[in-house]
Structure formats: C-alpha cells, structure tokens
Design a protein around this motif. Structure first.
Motif, short mmCIF file in Angstrom:
data_model
loop_
_atom_site.label_atom_id
_atom_site.label_comp_id
_atom_site.label_asym_id
_atom_site.label_seq_id
_atom_site.Cartn_x
_atom_site.Cartn_y
_atom_site.Cartn_z
N SER A 176 0.69 35.74 55.58
CA SER A 176 0.50 36.35 54.26
C SER A 176 -0.74 37.23 54.33
O SER A 176 -1.50 37.17 55.32
N GLY A 177 -0.96 37.99 53.27
CA GLY A 177 -2.20 38.77 53.21
C GLY A 177 -3.42 37.86 53.23
O GLY A 177 -4.41 38.15 53.91
N MET A 178 -3.35 36.76 52.51
CA MET A 178 -4.48 35.82 52.47
C MET A 178 -4.75 35.20 53.85
O MET A 178 -5.90 34.98 54.22
N TYR A 214 -9.57 41.26 44.79
CA TYR A 214 -8.40 40.41 44.72
C TYR A 214 -8.83 38.95 44.51
O TYR A 214 -9.70 38.44 45.22
N GLU A 252 -12.73 46.69 48.95
CA GLU A 252 -11.37 46.82 48.43
C GLU A 252 -11.38 48.09 47.59
O GLU A 252 -12.16 48.21 46.66
N ASP A 311 -9.67 46.19 52.42
CA ASP A 311 -8.38 45.79 51.90
C ASP A 311 -7.68 47.07 51.44
O ASP A 311 -8.06 47.67 50.44
N THR A 340 -4.50 47.43 50.62
CA THR A 340 -3.21 47.12 50.01
C THR A 340 -2.87 48.08 48.87
O THR A 340 -1.75 48.59 48.80
N PHE A 341 -3.81 48.32 47.96
CA PHE A 341 -3.51 49.16 46.78
C PHE A 341 -3.27 50.61 47.19
O PHE A 341 -2.41 51.27 46.62
N MET A 358 -6.76 46.00 56.23
CA MET A 358 -5.84 44.91 55.95
C MET A 358 -4.81 45.34 54.92
O MET A 358 -5.12 46.08 53.99
N SER A 397 -1.66 43.57 52.55
CA SER A 397 -0.70 42.54 52.18
C SER A 397 0.66 43.22 52.24
O SER A 397 1.01 43.98 51.35
N THR A 423 3.30 41.96 51.75
CA THR A 423 4.04 41.40 50.62
C THR A 423 4.31 42.48 49.57
O THR A 423 5.30 42.43 48.86
N LYS A 424 3.40 43.47 49.49
CA LYS A 424 3.43 44.45 48.42
C LYS A 424 4.24 45.68 48.85
O LYS A 424 5.45 45.61 48.91
N LEU A 443 6.41 37.13 51.93
CA LEU A 443 4.96 37.10 52.07
C LEU A 443 4.62 37.40 53.53
O LEU A 443 5.15 36.73 54.42
N THR A 444 3.81 38.40 53.77
CA THR A 444 3.33 38.73 55.12
C THR A 444 2.05 39.55 54.98
O THR A 444 1.88 40.26 53.99
N LEU A 485 2.67 43.38 42.76
CA LEU A 485 2.70 44.84 42.69
C LEU A 485 3.39 45.41 43.92
O LEU A 485 3.68 44.70 44.87
C1 LIG Z 1 -1.55 40.43 47.21
C2 LIG Z 1 -2.88 40.88 47.70
C3 LIG Z 1 -3.58 40.15 48.67
C4 LIG Z 1 -3.06 38.85 49.24
O1 LIG Z 1 -1.84 39.00 49.90
P1 LIG Z 1 -0.72 37.83 49.95
O2 LIG Z 1 0.32 38.46 50.80
O3 LIG Z 1 -0.29 37.57 48.54
O4 LIG Z 1 -1.34 36.63 50.55
C5 LIG Z 1 -4.82 40.62 49.08
N1 LIG Z 1 -5.34 41.75 48.56
C6 LIG Z 1 -4.70 42.48 47.62
C7 LIG Z 1 -5.34 43.70 47.08
C8 LIG Z 1 -3.46 42.07 47.16
O5 LIG Z 1 -2.83 42.78 46.22
#
Ligand SMILES: *Cc1c(COP(=O)(O)O)cnc(C)c1O
Length: 374
Positions: free
Chosen positions: A74-76, A99, A141, A170, A172-173, A190, A192, A194-195, A204-205, A324
C-alpha cells in the motif's frame, strides 16, 4: 522513458511499458500468483526476489518517475519503509497539512521515542530550507492534502542538507504526469498507486522510486524483512489501470478546472482551494512547477459543517466516499476525520472523476441549492 532505445512520451510509455516481448508471449503482463519459483539464477521466493507482475509495475512507474521503483502492499507500507530507514533519534521534518496516515505514522514513532517530528507549513519555504540542514528525513507532500498547498520543491531540494539525510516527496496528488520530484532534486518520490495509477477504487498498492542505488537496495530489503509485499492481483490491476491513466487524468483535470471556477462563483460556497485558480495562495508556484493542476478541489460550504454534510448527502453522481484519483467522483468532509483539526469544519474535498462535466456540475449545483439540506 526509453523502449528499445527509442524515447517515448509518458502517454505512450504508460501503454507500452512492462509488457512481455518474446514471440508467443501474451500481450499483457500475466497475473502471476506465486510464492515460490523453480530454483535457478533468477528468483526463488516471491517476498525475497519479487514476481514478474510486480516487476512490470515497477518498470512502468520507475520510467514515469525517472528512477527505479519498489512496489509495496500500500502507499502507507511504502512510506513506513522509508521512515524505517532513518537512524535512531532522528529528526523528521514534515508538513502540518499532510496525508492523515503519514501524520499518524510520524506521531506513533515520536510517542515511542524513535524520532522527533517538526511540522512545517507547506508554503514556508524558508522554514523548510532551515530544517533541511538538521533533519534526517525531509518529507514533503505537494500539493498537500487536503488544503492543496504547493511547496517550492525546487528551492527546498536545492537547500544544503544534513549529510546522509533523505528528502522524499509524496507525489500522489500531482502524479508523475504532472510533477517529477526526482528531476527537481528529491531522493525519493512516492505514489499511492491505490489512487491515480490504479484509478478504479479496487486495489491498494504503493510505489517508491529513487535514483540512488543504495536507497533502492535498502527499500527492497525493508520490504523483504517487513513482508510489505504487493499482491499479485493488485499489481496486475494497477498495471491495467496505468494504461489509461493519462486519458483519465486529462479528462478529470479539465473538468476540475471548470468546476473549481463555477464553485468560486457560487453563492453557496465561501471559498474554493484549487491550485489552478488565480486566487489560490500558491497558484504562482503551482503554475511554474506543475504540468497540470490536478483533479482535487477543496471548498468551504456556506452555512458550516451541517450544511456541508447536507451537500455530501444530496449529490447523487458524486458519491459520498473518501479517497481520490478514481474514475468516479467522490466527496467528503475531511474535518469529520480525527487528526484533521487544521481543516475548516465546512470544507469538502472533491475528487473529480471522468464523468461529464455538465452532469457533475448539475449534481453539485442542485446539492448546493437545496434549501433544507442537512
Ligand atoms: C492514499 C494516500 C496515501 C496512502 O496510500 P494507501 O495506498 O492508502 O496506503 C499516502 N499519501 C497520499 C497523499 C494519499 O492520498
């Protein structure tokens, strides 16, 4: 991003990367549900040596981010692996607006005496530059969650650093399509997955990418020792999702720009936070640093928390759910979650999906105009 020696645009890379190439191979990377392999030179046990499906996802994300990737469960799990690399008694500098899971991870380690945490405002570049000289881990982030503040990554990455420290972002966004942290000087980026990479709210990855071979090895070792390995089905689905990521992001981002502007003009809304709006406090740095302004909009509903809850309960196309980056639009009131004390009570975070802009607007407008909502 190079395939057979030829440079590819990210859109083509997303489609073409991580595929088998021998005659008779399937076009798609197979889902390989395996814990162990016949012994030979390549691999023995999946947790130690990976599987072809994870490696295909790692190759795809690595090319996008401009480094080499390690995929996690997962991202975490990916963030936790990175935090585990800091020495005992370390100082971690991280955003105040961050986050929720990462805030929780940092607080848990601080309570157990593993490290000290300094929380900084995302847009206080001078404070980040100052912290870079003494922190062992600088965790950024940008845009931040959920206030969507953009950090001056280039200036912060260029700051003199404590020797041996790690600077991670991070991403992700923004996604690697809109932002390239490694190119800006970060050690680690990094995602996530998952998004946006998965994009369908069905897995979840997490993926960490770096250009530093030593860090790559330490992250792989941490994944092995912690057993934070990605799933076979999840990496298969993440790869499948990645094929359409550029299209999904482009569509959702174009719609987000339209919705953000209309929300800003709506009488039922007090304030809109979207990095693409000229009124956004960090719009200028966003314009300089980002390839696109993303698909997340945060806005304050006039009338407070109850009114905001009412809007979430009234929209139909926009689902009342967290998370998201998926094909479907989702919305929630972030301050309803613990650890979000800095978030305005009436603020909704909307993740725009790939539905038609006019349908989403009608849904939002109706909910904002419903007199007895809440
Ligand atoms: C969802 C998210 C994470 C964590 O990722 P998971 O895959 O839910 O463990 C970390 N940082 C941001 C910005 C996220 O949106």
């Amino acid at each position: 991003m190079k395939l057979d020696g030829e440079h590819l645009d990210a859109k083509s890379w997303l489609v073409a990367a991580g595929r088998p190439s021998e005659p008779g191979d399937p076009l798609n990377t197979p889902l390989v549900p395996a814990s162990n392999f016949l012994l030979g030179d390549l691999r023995g046990y999946a947790r130690d040596n990976g599987t072809p499906t994870w490696e295909a996802l790692e190759a795809l994300v690595g090319g996008l981010e401009g480094g080499r990737s390690v995929a996690f469960s997962s991202g975490m799990a990916a963030v936790a692996a990175l935090f585990q690399l800091v020495p005992a008694g370390a100082t971690i500098a991280m955003p105040q607006d961050c986050y929720q899971g990462v805030l929780g991870l940092a607080a848990d380690g601080a309570e157990r005496g593993l490290w000290d945490v300094i929380h900084l405002e995302v847009d206080d570049t001078a404070a980040w530059i100052d912290a870079a000289g003494r922190a062992d881990l600088i965790w950024l982030e940008s845009p931040s969650n959920p206030m969507l503040t953009v950090a001056d990554l280039e200036a912060i990455c260029a700051a003199p650093r404590k020797p041996g420290s790690i600077l991670g972002v991070d991403n992700t966004f923004a996604t690697p399509l809109n932002q390239q942290p490694l190119e800006l000087g970060a050690d680690v980026s990094m995602q996530s997955a998952t998004k946006f990479i998965g994009g369908h709210s069905d897995l979840l990855t997490g993926v960490v990418t770096t250009r530093n071979e030593e860090l790559l090895g330490r992250l792989q070792k941490t994944r092995m020792l912690a057993g934070a390995t990605p799933g076979a089905l999840e990496t298969y689905l993440a790869l499948r999702g990645a094929r359409t990521m550029a299209l999904r992001l482009a569509q959702a981002q174009a719609t987000a720009a339209i919705l953000a502007q209309r929300l800003e003009e709506h009488g039922g809304v007090d304030l809109v936070r979207y990095p693409g709006l000229p009124s956004h406090p960090t719009h200028e740095i966003a314009a300089a640093q980002l390839g696109g302004y993303g698909t997340i909009i945060s806005f304050d509903v006039a009338g407070g928390a109850d009114a905001a809850d009412g809007v979430c309960q009234t929209t139909r196309l926009i689902r009342h759910a967290t998370s998201l980056g998926a094909v479907d639009s989702t919305m929630e009131r972030r301050a309803a979650n613990p650890g979000q004390e800095h978030v305005p009570e009436s603020m909704l975070r909307l993740s725009v999906g790939i539905e038609a802009a006019e349908d989403l607007w009608r849904d939002l407008d109706r909910a904002l105009n419903t007199p007895d909502r809440g």
